[in-house]
Design a protein around this motif. Structure first.
Motif, short mmCIF file in Angstrom:
data_model
loop_
_atom_site.label_atom_id
_atom_site.label_comp_id
_atom_site.label_asym_id
_atom_site.label_seq_id
_atom_site.Cartn_x
_atom_site.Cartn_y
_atom_site.Cartn_z
N UNK A 43 61.57 -32.49 62.87
CA UNK A 43 61.42 -33.94 62.68
C UNK A 43 62.44 -34.51 61.71
N UNK A 44 62.91 -33.69 60.82
CA UNK A 44 63.86 -34.13 59.82
C UNK A 44 65.16 -34.64 60.44
N UNK A 45 65.58 -34.04 61.54
CA UNK A 45 66.86 -34.40 62.15
C UNK A 45 66.76 -34.88 63.58
N UNK A 46 65.64 -34.68 64.24
CA UNK A 46 65.49 -35.10 65.64
C UNK A 46 65.53 -36.62 65.73
N UNK A 47 66.39 -37.14 66.56
CA UNK A 47 66.57 -38.59 66.65
C UNK A 47 65.50 -39.28 67.49
N UNK A 48 64.92 -38.59 68.43
CA UNK A 48 63.98 -39.23 69.34
C UNK A 48 62.58 -39.39 68.76
N UNK A 49 62.25 -38.64 67.76
CA UNK A 49 60.95 -38.79 67.12
C UNK A 49 59.78 -38.24 67.91
N UNK A 50 60.02 -37.30 68.82
CA UNK A 50 58.94 -36.67 69.56
C UNK A 50 58.84 -35.21 69.17
N UNK A 51 57.69 -34.63 69.41
CA UNK A 51 57.49 -33.21 69.11
C UNK A 51 58.45 -32.33 69.92
N UNK A 52 58.74 -32.73 71.14
CA UNK A 52 59.66 -31.97 71.98
C UNK A 52 61.07 -32.00 71.38
N UNK A 53 61.52 -33.17 70.96
CA UNK A 53 62.84 -33.27 70.34
C UNK A 53 62.90 -32.43 69.06
N UNK A 54 61.83 -32.45 68.29
CA UNK A 54 61.79 -31.67 67.05
C UNK A 54 61.86 -30.17 67.36
N UNK A 55 61.08 -29.71 68.34
CA UNK A 55 61.11 -28.30 68.71
C UNK A 55 62.48 -27.90 69.26
N UNK A 56 63.08 -28.75 70.07
CA UNK A 56 64.40 -28.45 70.62
C UNK A 56 65.45 -28.36 69.52
N UNK A 57 65.36 -29.24 68.53
CA UNK A 57 66.26 -29.19 67.38
C UNK A 57 66.10 -27.87 66.65
N UNK A 58 64.87 -27.48 66.41
CA UNK A 58 64.60 -26.23 65.69
C UNK A 58 65.09 -25.02 66.49
N UNK A 59 64.88 -25.04 67.81
CA UNK A 59 65.32 -23.92 68.65
C UNK A 59 66.85 -23.79 68.61
N UNK A 60 67.57 -24.90 68.69
CA UNK A 60 69.03 -24.85 68.64
C UNK A 60 69.51 -24.33 67.29
N UNK A 61 68.86 -24.73 66.22
CA UNK A 61 69.23 -24.27 64.88
C UNK A 61 69.00 -22.77 64.73
N UNK A 62 67.85 -22.30 65.19
CA UNK A 62 67.54 -20.86 65.10
C UNK A 62 68.53 -20.06 65.95
N UNK A 63 68.87 -20.56 67.13
CA UNK A 63 69.86 -19.87 67.97
C UNK A 63 71.20 -19.77 67.26
N UNK A 64 71.64 -20.84 66.64
CA UNK A 64 72.90 -20.84 65.91
C UNK A 64 72.87 -19.84 64.75
#
Length: 70
Positions: A43-64
């Motif tokens: 939620x800190x960085x997800x621009x869309x403000x949805x739980x899906x956007x937040x999870x996708x942001x976290x998944x991309x960060x963990x992958x990196x």
């Protein structure tokens, strides 16, 4: 550190040196602010403000992080 739920983290992050643009921290594609070794996600960085956007942001960060550690 990690924050979960409705925690207000801005003052903590600014104290750590994170720069904000409006209401969101400035980060690169995978959640990296200008501080080496620090990653912000969810939620800190997800621009869309949805739980899906937040999870996708976290998944991309963990992958990196995983690719960087390999």
């Amino acid at each position: 550190f990690y924050f979960l739920g409705g925690s207000t983290t801005r003052s903590f992050l600014e104290t750590a040196g994170v720069i904000y643009a409006g209401t969101r921290p400035q980060v690169a594609q995978y959640g990296e602010p200008a501080i080496p070794g620090l990653f912000l996600a969810g939620d800190l960085v997800a621009e869309k403000g949805t739980i899906v956007a937040a999870f996708n942001s976290a998944a991309a960060t963990v992958e990196k992080i995983g690719k960087s550690s390999a």
